[in-house]
Design a protein around this motif. Sequence first.
Motif, PDB file in Angstrom:
ATOM      1  N   VAL A 169      58.828  27.162  33.285  1.00  0.00           N
ATOM      2  CA  VAL A 169      59.462  28.031  32.297  1.00  0.00           C
ATOM      3  C   VAL A 169      58.472  28.299  31.166  1.00  0.00           C
ATOM      4  CG1 VAL A 169      61.347  28.225  30.630  1.00  0.00           C
ATOM      5  CG2 VAL A 169      61.761  27.185  32.874  1.00  0.00           C
ATOM      6  N   GLU A 170      58.348  29.556  30.803  1.00  0.00           N
ATOM      7  CA  GLU A 170      57.437  29.930  29.719  1.00  0.00           C
ATOM      8  C   GLU A 170      57.846  29.213  28.435  1.00  0.00           C
ATOM      9  OE1 GLU A 170      56.079  33.986  27.340  1.00  0.00           O
ATOM     10  OE2 GLU A 170      56.984  34.139  29.331  1.00  0.00           O
ATOM     11  N   GLY A 171      56.834  28.701  27.703  1.00  0.00           N
ATOM     12  CA  GLY A 171      57.109  27.967  26.468  1.00  0.00           C
ATOM     13  C   GLY A 171      57.265  26.475  26.693  1.00  0.00           C
ATOM     14  N   ARG A 172      57.280  26.061  27.973  1.00  0.00           N
ATOM     15  CA  ARG A 172      57.391  24.629  28.261  1.00  0.00           C
ATOM     16  C   ARG A 172      56.131  24.093  28.922  1.00  0.00           C
ATOM     17  NH1 ARG A 172      63.651  23.309  29.996  1.00  0.00           N
ATOM     18  NH2 ARG A 172      64.621  24.359  28.211  1.00  0.00           N
ATOM     19  N   VAL A 173      55.018  24.802  28.707  1.00  0.00           N
ATOM     20  CA  VAL A 173      53.712  24.375  29.199  1.00  0.00           C
ATOM     21  C   VAL A 173      52.782  24.264  27.995  1.00  0.00           C
ATOM     22  CG1 VAL A 173      51.766  24.887  30.708  1.00  0.00           C
ATOM     23  CG2 VAL A 173      54.087  25.517  31.405  1.00  0.00           C
ATOM     24  N   ALA A 174      52.128  23.122  27.847  1.00  0.00           N
ATOM     25  CA  ALA A 174      51.245  22.889  26.704  1.00  0.00           C
ATOM     26  C   ALA A 174      49.817  22.664  27.163  1.00  0.00           C
ATOM     27  CB  ALA A 174      51.729  21.682  25.897  1.00  0.00           C
ATOM     28  N   GLN A 175      48.864  23.308  26.484  1.00  0.00           N
ATOM     29  CA  GLN A 175      47.444  23.075  26.706  1.00  0.00           C
ATOM     30  C   GLN A 175      46.968  22.072  25.665  1.00  0.00           C
ATOM     31  OE1 GLN A 175      45.909  24.434  29.300  1.00  0.00           O
ATOM     32  NE2 GLN A 175      47.700  25.682  29.854  1.00  0.00           N
ATOM     33  N   VAL A 176      46.437  20.956  26.124  1.00  0.00           N
ATOM     34  CA  VAL A 176      45.944  19.904  25.229  1.00  0.00           C
ATOM     35  C   VAL A 176      44.435  20.069  25.095  1.00  0.00           C
ATOM     36  CG1 VAL A 176      45.837  17.430  24.797  1.00  0.00           C
ATOM     37  CG2 VAL A 176      47.798  18.403  26.036  1.00  0.00           C
ATOM     38  N   THR A 177      43.945  20.261  23.852  1.00  0.00           N
ATOM     39  CA  THR A 177      42.529  20.551  23.625  1.00  0.00           C
ATOM     40  C   THR A 177      41.897  19.519  22.678  1.00  0.00           C
ATOM     41  OG1 THR A 177      43.041  22.005  21.756  1.00  0.00           O
ATOM     42  CG2 THR A 177      42.925  23.012  23.941  1.00  0.00           C
ATOM     43  N   ALA A 178      40.578  19.513  22.651  1.00  0.00           N
ATOM     44  CA  ALA A 178      39.832  18.636  21.737  1.00  0.00           C
ATOM     45  C   ALA A 178      39.792  19.270  20.347  1.00  0.00           C
ATOM     46  CB  ALA A 178      38.419  18.412  22.263  1.00  0.00           C
ATOM     47  N   ARG A 179      40.062  18.480  19.308  1.00  0.00           N
ATOM     48  CA  ARG A 179      40.016  19.010  17.944  1.00  0.00           C
ATOM     49  C   ARG A 179      38.578  19.131  17.438  1.00  0.00           C
ATOM     50  NH1 ARG A 179      43.828  15.041  17.464  1.00  0.00           N
ATOM     51  NH2 ARG A 179      42.559  13.845  15.954  1.00  0.00           N
ATOM     52  N   PHE A 180      37.746  18.135  17.821  1.00  0.00           N
ATOM     53  CA  PHE A 180      36.347  18.118  17.401  1.00  0.00           C
ATOM     54  C   PHE A 180      35.477  17.848  18.619  1.00  0.00           C
ATOM     55  CE2 PHE A 180      38.978  16.188  14.020  1.00  0.00           C
ATOM     56  CZ  PHE A 180      38.842  17.174  13.049  1.00  0.00           C
ATOM     57  N   ALA A 184      43.857  10.737  25.739  1.00  0.00           N
ATOM     58  CA  ALA A 184      42.405  10.500  25.783  1.00  0.00           C
ATOM     59  C   ALA A 184      41.909  10.070  24.406  1.00  0.00           C
ATOM     60  CB  ALA A 184      41.674  11.758  26.232  1.00  0.00           C
ATOM     61  N   VAL A 185      40.733   9.425  24.392  1.00  0.00           N
ATOM     62  CA  VAL A 185      40.037   9.074  23.150  1.00  0.00           C
ATOM     63  C   VAL A 185      38.667   9.743  23.175  1.00  0.00           C
ATOM     64  CG1 VAL A 185      39.051   7.225  21.752  1.00  0.00           C
ATOM     65  CG2 VAL A 185      41.252   6.886  22.896  1.00  0.00           C
ATOM     66  N   ILE A 186      38.343  10.481  22.103  1.00  0.00           N
ATOM     67  CA  ILE A 186      37.086  11.221  21.997  1.00  0.00           C
ATOM     68  C   ILE A 186      36.340  10.754  20.742  1.00  0.00           C
ATOM     69  CG2 ILE A 186      36.027  13.494  21.745  1.00  0.00           C
ATOM     70  CD1 ILE A 186      38.458  14.663  23.170  1.00  0.00           C
ATOM     71  N   GLU A 187      35.051  10.569  20.864  1.00  0.00           N
ATOM     72  CA  GLU A 187      34.217  10.210  19.712  1.00  0.00           C
ATOM     73  C   GLU A 187      33.663  11.489  19.099  1.00  0.00           C
ATOM     74  OE1 GLU A 187      29.999   8.012  18.847  1.00  0.00           O
ATOM     75  OE2 GLU A 187      31.350   7.074  20.307  1.00  0.00           O
ATOM     76  N   SER A 188      34.025  11.741  17.848  1.00  0.00           N
ATOM     77  CA  SER A 188      33.621  12.975  17.187  1.00  0.00           C
ATOM     78  C   SER A 188      32.128  12.971  16.877  1.00  0.00           C
ATOM     79  CB  SER A 188      34.411  13.158  15.894  1.00  0.00           C
ATOM     80  OG  SER A 188      33.897  14.240  15.148  1.00  0.00           O
ATOM     81  N   ASN A 189      31.447  14.046  17.224  1.00  0.00           N
ATOM     82  CA  ASN A 189      30.034  14.197  16.864  1.00  0.00           C
ATOM     83  C   ASN A 189      29.840  14.436  15.376  1.00  0.00           C
ATOM     84  OD1 ASN A 189      29.121  13.856  19.453  1.00  0.00           O
ATOM     85  ND2 ASN A 189      29.048  16.060  19.920  1.00  0.00           N
ATOM     86  N   LEU A 190      30.910  14.870  14.704  1.00  0.00           N
ATOM     87  CA  LEU A 190      30.801  15.183  13.290  1.00  0.00           C
ATOM     88  C   LEU A 190      30.930  13.946  12.421  1.00  0.00           C
ATOM     89  CD1 LEU A 190      32.979  18.443  13.234  1.00  0.00           C
ATOM     90  CD2 LEU A 190      30.501  18.228  13.527  1.00  0.00           C
ATOM     91  N   SER A 191      31.916  13.110  12.744  1.00  0.00           N
ATOM     92  CA  SER A 191      32.170  11.917  11.918  1.00  0.00           C
ATOM     93  C   SER A 191      31.715  10.629  12.571  1.00  0.00           C
ATOM     94  CB  SER A 191      33.661  11.819  11.601  1.00  0.00           C
ATOM     95  OG  SER A 191      34.406  11.634  12.810  1.00  0.00           O
TER      96      SER A 191
END
Length: 329
Positions: free
Chosen positions: A95-106, A128-135
């Motif tokens: 159903v449209e609106g019930r699908v989420a794309q999960v993206t990296a913030r940094f 997931a756990v991501i190590e930010s290149n910025l911080s």
Amino acid sequence: MTTHAISRLLFALLLSAGVAACGGNRDDAPQAAAAAHADDAAGHGDADGDAGHEDGPAATTIPAAIADASGIRVAAAGPGSIADEHEVQGLLTPVEGRVAQVTARFPGPVRTLHAGIGDRVRAGQPLAVIESNLSLTAYTVASPISGVVLRRAASVGAVAGEGAPLFEVADLSTLWVDLHIFGSDAGHITAGIPVTVTRMSDGVSTDTTLERILPGTATASQSTVARAVIANADGLWRPGAAVRARIVVDRADAAIVVPVVALQTDEEGRDVVYVREGERYAERAVTPGRRDAKQVEVVAGLRAGEQVVIAQSFLVKADIGKSSAGHEH
């Protein structure tokens, strides 16, 4: 019933009990009972001698105990309705609106993954756990909705770009069914009419109603798309799977209907049903009219209230056949 017939009945019932006691297939016992009765009828005829008479309908007598054990069931013929149905195929989609794309913030390397394709996740659950290149600090990516992981693009050690898709999560508790309607059939189908959707994998069906008729045309098939919504509590309705559906456009009243399974064909190719009077089952030629997937209209040959065999009618047909064959010798 003759003494020999009574003995055959007792033998059949004892045979049924013996099969059950020995752990055999319980479904075989009623068949054995019916077969024993049929053999007796073929060799000795019915007690009243009606089977095989050329001046009367083909008939046989089946004792109630054997009929019950064989699964022979009857129901009164009477009024009903015949559905105007359209058989179509379709596709399940989220159903449209019930699908989420999960993206990296940094941007940064993926250090840990907590979910894979097919996993059920809840809203707020770490994926997931991501190590930010910025911080140079780790941050957690969580699911925004509860649902099932449909795709995972991330892998441990890979560098995720800012805004790069990592997961696709979908709430599959309900699904769209997009049904393809061709040609003039589209003019008869409107929103709000009932539809039965069937899984092709195992034949399981569910009833729903058409939610809407989409304004455009499917480019590849040049069909009109009618959309319905179904519940997916068991999770076995899968996005992307093809389904078949039966859309009920209209219903018409009929004076006498019987289940489709009640109809048989005699040796002359006529449509017949089997009418029970007491323990006597008589073959009756009928003229069928309109029909749908479950019922057929009878326009001649049957009266309202008559008891028609609606289960195991082929056993009655076989019994009459054997009885008639016995009288020919």
